[in-house]
Write an enzyme that holds these catalytic residues in place. Structure first.
Site, PDB file in Angstrom:
ATOM      1  N   ARG A  78      30.937   3.417  32.399  1.00  0.00           N
ATOM      2  CA  ARG A  78      30.845   4.872  32.057  1.00  0.00           C
ATOM      3  C   ARG A  78      31.242   5.661  32.771  1.00  0.00           C
ATOM      4  NH1 ARG A  78      28.526   6.751  35.456  1.00  0.00           N
ATOM      5  NH2 ARG A  78      26.451   7.050  35.982  1.00  0.00           N
ATOM      6  N   LYS A  80      30.230   9.716  33.984  1.00  0.00           N
ATOM      7  CA  LYS A  80      29.302  10.434  33.696  1.00  0.00           C
ATOM      8  C   LYS A  80      29.853  12.002  32.719  1.00  0.00           C
ATOM      9  CE  LYS A  80      25.638  12.055  36.877  1.00  0.00           C
ATOM     10  NZ  LYS A  80      24.853  10.656  36.878  1.00  0.00           N
ATOM     11  N   ARG A  91      20.567  20.479  40.081  1.00  0.00           N
ATOM     12  CA  ARG A  91      19.224  19.916  40.241  1.00  0.00           C
ATOM     13  C   ARG A  91      19.284  19.866  41.686  1.00  0.00           C
ATOM     14  NH1 ARG A  91      19.708  16.364  36.143  1.00  0.00           N
ATOM     15  NH2 ARG A  91      20.354  14.429  37.604  1.00  0.00           N
ATOM     16  N   ASP A 107      28.143   8.366  41.805  1.00  0.00           N
ATOM     17  CA  ASP A 107      28.025   7.827  40.691  1.00  0.00           C
ATOM     18  C   ASP A 107      28.655   8.613  39.337  1.00  0.00           C
ATOM     19  OD1 ASP A 107      26.441   9.920  40.335  1.00  0.00           O
ATOM     20  OD2 ASP A 107      24.733   8.598  39.543  1.00  0.00           O
ATOM     21  N   ARG A 112      28.204  -1.585  35.122  1.00  0.00           N
ATOM     22  CA  ARG A 112      27.130  -2.374  35.141  1.00  0.00           C
ATOM     23  C   ARG A 112      27.548  -3.709  34.765  1.00  0.00           C
ATOM     24  NH1 ARG A 112      22.725   0.489  31.893  1.00  0.00           N
ATOM     25  NH2 ARG A 112      22.356   1.692  33.692  1.00  0.00           N
ATOM     26  N   LYS A 147      11.779  -1.947  43.138  1.00  0.00           N
ATOM     27  CA  LYS A 147      11.116  -0.713  43.175  1.00  0.00           C
ATOM     28  C   LYS A 147       9.584  -0.833  42.692  1.00  0.00           C
ATOM     29  CE  LYS A 147      12.858   3.026  41.436  1.00  0.00           C
ATOM     30  NZ  LYS A 147      13.740   3.869  40.889  1.00  0.00           N
ATOM     31  N   GLU A 174      30.170   3.233  41.319  1.00  0.00           N
ATOM     32  CA  GLU A 174      28.836   2.803  41.644  1.00  0.00           C
ATOM     33  C   GLU A 174      28.642   1.501  40.562  1.00  0.00           C
ATOM     34  OE1 GLU A 174      24.727   4.672  41.836  1.00  0.00           O
ATOM     35  OE2 GLU A 174      24.394   3.913  39.758  1.00  0.00           O
ATOM     36  N   HIS A 190      13.631   2.209  30.705  1.00  0.00           N
ATOM     37  CA  HIS A 190      14.509   3.510  30.557  1.00  0.00           C
ATOM     38  C   HIS A 190      14.160   4.154  29.587  1.00  0.00           C
ATOM     39  CE1 HIS A 190      18.270   6.107  29.616  1.00  0.00           C
ATOM     40  NE2 HIS A 190      17.846   6.149  31.247  1.00  0.00           N
TER      41      HIS A 190
END
Ligand code: GTP
Ligand code: MG
Length: 240
Positions: A78, A80, A91, A107, A112, A147, A174, A190
């Site tokens: 993908r 962005k 942000r 990214d 993926r 994480k 990425e 998610h």
């Protein structure tokens, strides 16, 4: 071979231009003098993404031919979206121009790589990282160091040369390497985080359950990996 899911449309100059000129991002606007540079930049990111995916396809084919084993189950790509790029610049309090994107967002182009087993994750990642025409900019190994919430994946940011008439443009991509089980888990987590408006108590309860699920999936993965290693005559792993 494997399936490639493209989670974006091809870079489209008029669409990008329309989006950048019509949208007011909380009072801020993208510098309209730079619209054509933005479009060029997106095209370079798209090129970088295709360069990396081709390398991954070649590696997978080689494994298939040499070991009769497909390490890659499938791949997702993908770019962005314009809105996500601008949102991220906002942000981080960065200026809304192409230079800020180039210098700060790693990214914009994302791949993926979903593998069958954990061994595959590391062999594909290591073979890709060793290729002499690309550079490894950053590695985050959330498989060795998961994480707090249980998220596991290996993230690598590569710099890939994209050759244009003006020469080589080293462009970040990425890549998230993970197993099917890690992907299965991450999709639900998610959805829980971004797509639900559940009450806090429910959210906390589900987050705890997800952490338990992450541990269970990790154990299942090790057991299945060991069966797979045995079938192929490779040494066993005991760690979980
Ligand atoms: P940002 O990209 O700004 O979030 O910071 P970063 O680049 O330091 O983040 P990181 O490399 O840790 O993660 C980048 C991507 O990995 C995210 O955009 C997600 O796609 C994925 N990711 C990271 N952490 C999680 C998580 O806890 N859950 C899920 N589902 N995905 C995650
Ligand atoms: Mg990121």
């Amino acid at each position: 071979g494997f399936v490639i899911l493209d989670r974006h449309s091809r870079v489209n100059a008029s669409g990008i231009k329309a989006r950048l000129s019509s949208v007011d991002y909380n009072g801020a606007r993208f510098d309209l003098d730079e619209v054509s540079e933005f479009i060029d930049l997106m095209q370079v990111y798209e090129g970088a993404m295709y360069e990396i995916s081709t390398k991954l396809e070649i590696l997978d084919d080689e494994f298939q031919v040499r070991f009769s084993h497909d390490p890659i189950h499938h791949m997702e790509r993908r770019l962005k979206s314009v809105d996500s790029i601008i949102g991220k610049l906002r942000r981080r309090d960065l200026p809304l121009n192409t230079r800020a994107i180039r210098d700060n967002l790693f990214d914009v182009a994302g791949i993926r790589v979903i593998c069958n087993y954990r061994d595959d994750v590391y062999s594909v990642a290591n073979y890709l990282s060793a290729q002499s025409d690309i550079q490894v900019l950053r590695v985050k190994d959330y498989i060795k160091n998961p994480k707090q919430n249980g998220y596991r994946s290996l993230h690598v940011i590569y710099a890939v040369p994209v050759f244009l008439s003006s020469g080589a443009h080293y462009t970040p991509v990425e890549v998230q390497f993970r197993t099917i089980a890690m992907d299965y888990w991450a999709s639900l987590e998610h959805a829980l985080r971004y797509k639900s408006d559940l009450p806090d108590a429910k959210l906390a309860e589900h987050s705890q359950t997800l952490l338990d699920c992450a541990r269970s999936l990790q154990n299942i993965e090790v057991q299945m990996q060991n069966i797979h290693r045995d079938i192929n005559g490779a040494p066993q792993v005991g760690d979980a």
